[in-house]
Design a protein around this motif. Structure first.
Motif: not given
Length: 367
Positions: A133, A135-136, A214, A216, A288, A290, A292
């Protein structure tokens, strides 16, 4: 007499029934728990759900519904009655029950001549972002995280729409298996299939009720995978407001991300258009993603949406109006979905079928 027996037999066959019904607990906190019901009705056009706390709802013949319930101070069961309906005619009701977890009791106090102090558990801060994660955003709350070693994951539900768990080139299905030395959940599609808005699997959260979301996920499409010519679902969260649509991101024929170019419930019907370059979603290898999104304020175009693939920012939308509403709209659930197209595709799935593996998935909510 034989005619009467035959008529009675036909009425029995046509009676409304609930061959599948299930109740479970999700999203447990110290004070409450979500009771989730799922069902499939036969010869019915709707199902009435009467919860033990007095809430009654009418839903479709196949689906899921949930209600938030306070945890009791002592052992207690929570009941639910499901009644299949065909018009105003009711079939046999089915009563389900689930044991509610008892509310945690406060720790005993420490008494002395000079001190009367309550013992409380330490506050544990959320874990910092990891390689999964990176860029969480700050301030997000973990809802569920799974690497699929087990189908029972707090905060995450795997829905196998066809309930097939043995992979076959002629069916849709879902199964947990070991691939490349890791546990995955595999969803597969039958061979020579046009899509037609059908898919094998949805992975969803319990209720989040948050403005930001969010997600992932690490996944891989089979090397022979054919994306639908009308796009197919991937990132597909659910909003609280009925009819508000969803800030979805589909995958286009050439591996591009596609989504609505205007509010789904706005005065002008939106179109699903390409929002990223082609090829950002690969096939035949692990990658992968991600995701948001922060929903816009009421009457404002201040929403934002970003997607990273293998750590690279491939979509960055700012000043977006996702939904038109007089009050702040929230995310109800996070959701990953695998449905091919909203109609038939000119490109069929290959011989032997195709599949997608999900190796890990995490959902977060925030304000």
């Amino acid at each position: 007499m034989k005619i009467m027996v035959l008529v009675a037999g036909l009425l029995s066959i046509a009676a409304q029934s609930l061959p599948y019904r299930h109740v479970a607990l999700r999203q447990q906190t110290a004070d409450s728990v979500t009771v989730v019901a799922s069902w499939t009705a036969q010869n019915a056009d709707s199902v009435r759900l009467a919860y033990g706390n007095g809430i009654t709802r009418t839903r479709g013949p196949r689906g899921r519904d949930s209600v938030r319930v306070a945890r009791p101070n002592s052992a207690a069961n929570f009941g639910l009655t499901l009644t299949p309906l065909r018009g105003s005619v009711a079939g046999a009701a089915r009563v389900l029950s689930v044991a509610l977890p008892v509310r945690p009791q406060p720790a005993p106090s420490i008494d002395s001549a000079s001190v009367d102090t309550a013992t409380t558990a330490p506050v544990v801060p959320p874990p910092p972002p990891t390689a999964f994660t990176p860029n969480l955003p700050a301030g997000m709350r973990l809802v569920g995280d799974s690497d699929f070693d087990s189908p029972n994951v707090p905060g995450i539900e795997i829905i196998n729409w066809d309930r097939n768990t043995v992979q076959s080139p002629t069916t849709h299905g879902v199964a947990l298996m070991t691939v490349d030395g890791r546990s995955v959940v595999r969803a597969w599609f039958p061979e020579q299939h046009a899509g037609n808005g059908v898919g094998p699997m949805t992975i969803t959260t319990g209720e989040m009720n948050s403005r930001s979301h969010y997600m992932a996920v690490r996944l891989r499409y089979s090397a022979n995978y054919q994306f639908h010519t009308n796009t197919e679902k991937l990132l597909y969260p659910v909003l609280v407001a009925p009819g508000a649509g969803a800030p979805l991101l589909n995958v286009g024929r050439d591996g591009e991300l596609a989504g609505f170019n205007a509010p789904m419930n706005g005065p002008v019907a939106p179109l699903v258009t390409a929002l990223s370059p082609a090829g950002v979603i690969p096939i035949g290898r692990w990658f992968h993603v991600e995701y948001y999104t922060r929903l816009n304020s009421p009457g404002q175009s201040d929403g934002e949406q970003r997607v990273w693939v293998d750590g690279r920012l491939v979509l960055d939308r700012r000043n977006v109006s996702f939904v038109v509403h007089g009050a702040q709209v929230l995310f109800l659930r996070g959701r990953l979905d695998f449905t091919r197209g909203g109609g038939a595709s000119g490109v069929l799935t290959p011989l032997g079928g195709q599949w997608v593996d999900v190796d890990r998935l995490a959902f977060y909510s925030g304000n």
